[in-house]
Design a protein around this motif. Structure first.
Motif, PDB file in Angstrom:
ATOM      1  N   CYS A  16     -13.879 -24.275  -2.569  1.00  0.00           N
ATOM      2  CA  CYS A  16     -12.700 -23.417  -2.743  1.00  0.00           C
ATOM      3  C   CYS A  16     -12.892 -22.467  -3.916  1.00  0.00           C
ATOM      4  O   CYS A  16     -12.637 -21.269  -3.803  1.00  0.00           O
ATOM      5  CB  CYS A  16     -11.454 -24.267  -2.948  1.00  0.00           C
ATOM      6  SG  CYS A  16      -9.952 -23.307  -3.179  1.00  0.00           S
ATOM      7  N   SER A  20     -13.383 -18.439  -3.778  1.00  0.00           N
ATOM      8  CA  SER A  20     -12.345 -17.662  -4.462  1.00  0.00           C
ATOM      9  C   SER A  20     -12.927 -16.642  -5.427  1.00  0.00           C
ATOM     10  O   SER A  20     -12.249 -15.691  -5.796  1.00  0.00           O
ATOM     11  CB  SER A  20     -11.408 -18.595  -5.228  1.00  0.00           C
ATOM     12  OG  SER A  20     -10.762 -19.458  -4.342  1.00  0.00           O
ATOM     13  N   PHE A  29      -6.943 -13.724  -1.327  1.00  0.00           N
ATOM     14  CA  PHE A  29      -5.968 -14.325  -2.234  1.00  0.00           C
ATOM     15  C   PHE A  29      -4.946 -13.279  -2.689  1.00  0.00           C
ATOM     16  O   PHE A  29      -3.741 -13.560  -2.748  1.00  0.00           O
ATOM     17  CB  PHE A  29      -6.684 -14.953  -3.435  1.00  0.00           C
ATOM     18  CG  PHE A  29      -5.785 -15.769  -4.299  1.00  0.00           C
ATOM     19  CD1 PHE A  29      -5.299 -16.989  -3.858  1.00  0.00           C
ATOM     20  CD2 PHE A  29      -5.411 -15.319  -5.554  1.00  0.00           C
ATOM     21  CE1 PHE A  29      -4.457 -17.746  -4.654  1.00  0.00           C
ATOM     22  CE2 PHE A  29      -4.570 -16.065  -6.354  1.00  0.00           C
ATOM     23  CZ  PHE A  29      -4.092 -17.284  -5.906  1.00  0.00           C
ATOM     24  N   ILE A  32      -2.489 -12.680   0.126  1.00  0.00           N
ATOM     25  CA  ILE A  32      -1.506 -13.760   0.250  1.00  0.00           C
ATOM     26  C   ILE A  32      -0.419 -13.611  -0.807  1.00  0.00           C
ATOM     27  O   ILE A  32       0.781 -13.690  -0.507  1.00  0.00           O
ATOM     28  CB  ILE A  32      -2.202 -15.136   0.147  1.00  0.00           C
ATOM     29  CG1 ILE A  32      -3.116 -15.363   1.355  1.00  0.00           C
ATOM     30  CG2 ILE A  32      -1.182 -16.259   0.037  1.00  0.00           C
ATOM     31  CD1 ILE A  32      -4.044 -16.555   1.213  1.00  0.00           C
ATOM     32  N   MET A  57       0.903 -13.004   5.749  1.00  0.00           N
ATOM     33  CA  MET A  57       0.585 -14.050   4.776  1.00  0.00           C
ATOM     34  C   MET A  57      -0.041 -15.251   5.479  1.00  0.00           C
ATOM     35  O   MET A  57      -1.034 -15.815   5.000  1.00  0.00           O
ATOM     36  CB  MET A  57       1.844 -14.468   4.020  1.00  0.00           C
ATOM     37  CG  MET A  57       1.593 -15.489   2.936  1.00  0.00           C
ATOM     38  SD  MET A  57       3.039 -15.829   1.919  1.00  0.00           S
ATOM     39  CE  MET A  57       4.222 -16.358   3.129  1.00  0.00           C
ATOM     40  N   ALA A  61      -3.902 -16.498   5.041  1.00  0.00           N
ATOM     41  CA  ALA A  61      -4.172 -17.886   4.643  1.00  0.00           C
ATOM     42  C   ALA A  61      -5.113 -18.562   5.636  1.00  0.00           C
ATOM     43  O   ALA A  61      -6.008 -19.325   5.238  1.00  0.00           O
ATOM     44  CB  ALA A  61      -2.865 -18.664   4.525  1.00  0.00           C
ATOM     45  N   PHE A  64      -8.504 -17.229   4.970  1.00  0.00           N
ATOM     46  CA  PHE A  64      -8.980 -17.785   3.706  1.00  0.00           C
ATOM     47  C   PHE A  64      -9.552 -19.181   3.924  1.00  0.00           C
ATOM     48  O   PHE A  64     -10.641 -19.498   3.448  1.00  0.00           O
ATOM     49  CB  PHE A  64      -7.832 -17.826   2.687  1.00  0.00           C
ATOM     50  CG  PHE A  64      -8.253 -18.241   1.312  1.00  0.00           C
ATOM     51  CD1 PHE A  64      -8.813 -17.323   0.450  1.00  0.00           C
ATOM     52  CD2 PHE A  64      -8.088 -19.543   0.878  1.00  0.00           C
ATOM     53  CE1 PHE A  64      -9.206 -17.690  -0.829  1.00  0.00           C
ATOM     54  CE2 PHE A  64      -8.474 -19.928  -0.390  1.00  0.00           C
ATOM     55  CZ  PHE A  64      -9.033 -18.996  -1.251  1.00  0.00           C
TER      56      PHE A  64
END
Length: 152
Positions: A16, A20, A29, A32, A57, A61, A64
């Protein structure tokens, strides 16, 4: 059982945090978070426009998680670069239209803020569409071969 869960958790957290830090991870990110802020502004003024923020959103996500967990390599029957490109392109167009409509209507302050943030979201989604355009991505080239290796 507890040991295997403890060992897999740092791997998941590392995946993660590693994703990121990439450009795509930062863009997703930011999408979102921006959609969440726009959703809050629209909910405070006119809830009718909030569906675009909710859908974008959720889609951001999902992408992501797909990219973070490397699911795009495990689910090959979906063309992920083109799916992501069309998601961001459609989001940019819809945010542009919605923001123009909201700003032309004029309303309370939260509605105006949502319209301005929608224009910022248009730029963000447009940049993401530009970056993820599959034709722009470098293609794999064959390794050079030495003619001395084979028969002459």
């Amino acid at each position: 059982m507890a040991d295997s869960e403890r060992l897999s958790a740092p791997g998941c957290w590392a995946a993660c945090t590693n994703f990121s830090r990439t450009r795509k991870g930062i863009l997703l990110f930011a999408e979102i978070i921006l959609c969440l802020v726009i959703l809050i502004c629209f909910s405070a003024s006119t809830p009718g426009y909030s569906s675009l923020s909710v859908i974008e959103m959720i889609l951001a996500a999902i992408f992501f998680v797909v990219y973070m967990c490397d699911l795009h390599t495990k689910i090959p029957f979906i063309n992920w670069p083109w799916s992501d490109f069309f998601r961001t392109l459609i989001a940019a167009i819809l945010y542009l239209i919605t923001s123009i409509v909201v700003l032309v209507e004029r309303g309370n302050h939260s509605k105006i803020v949502a319209g301005v943030l929608g224009l910022i979201a248009t730029c963000l989604f447009g940049y993401d569409a530009y970056v993820t355009f599959p034709v722009r991505q470098p293609r794999h080239t064959a390794a050079p071969t030495d003619p001395a290796d084979g028969p002459v």
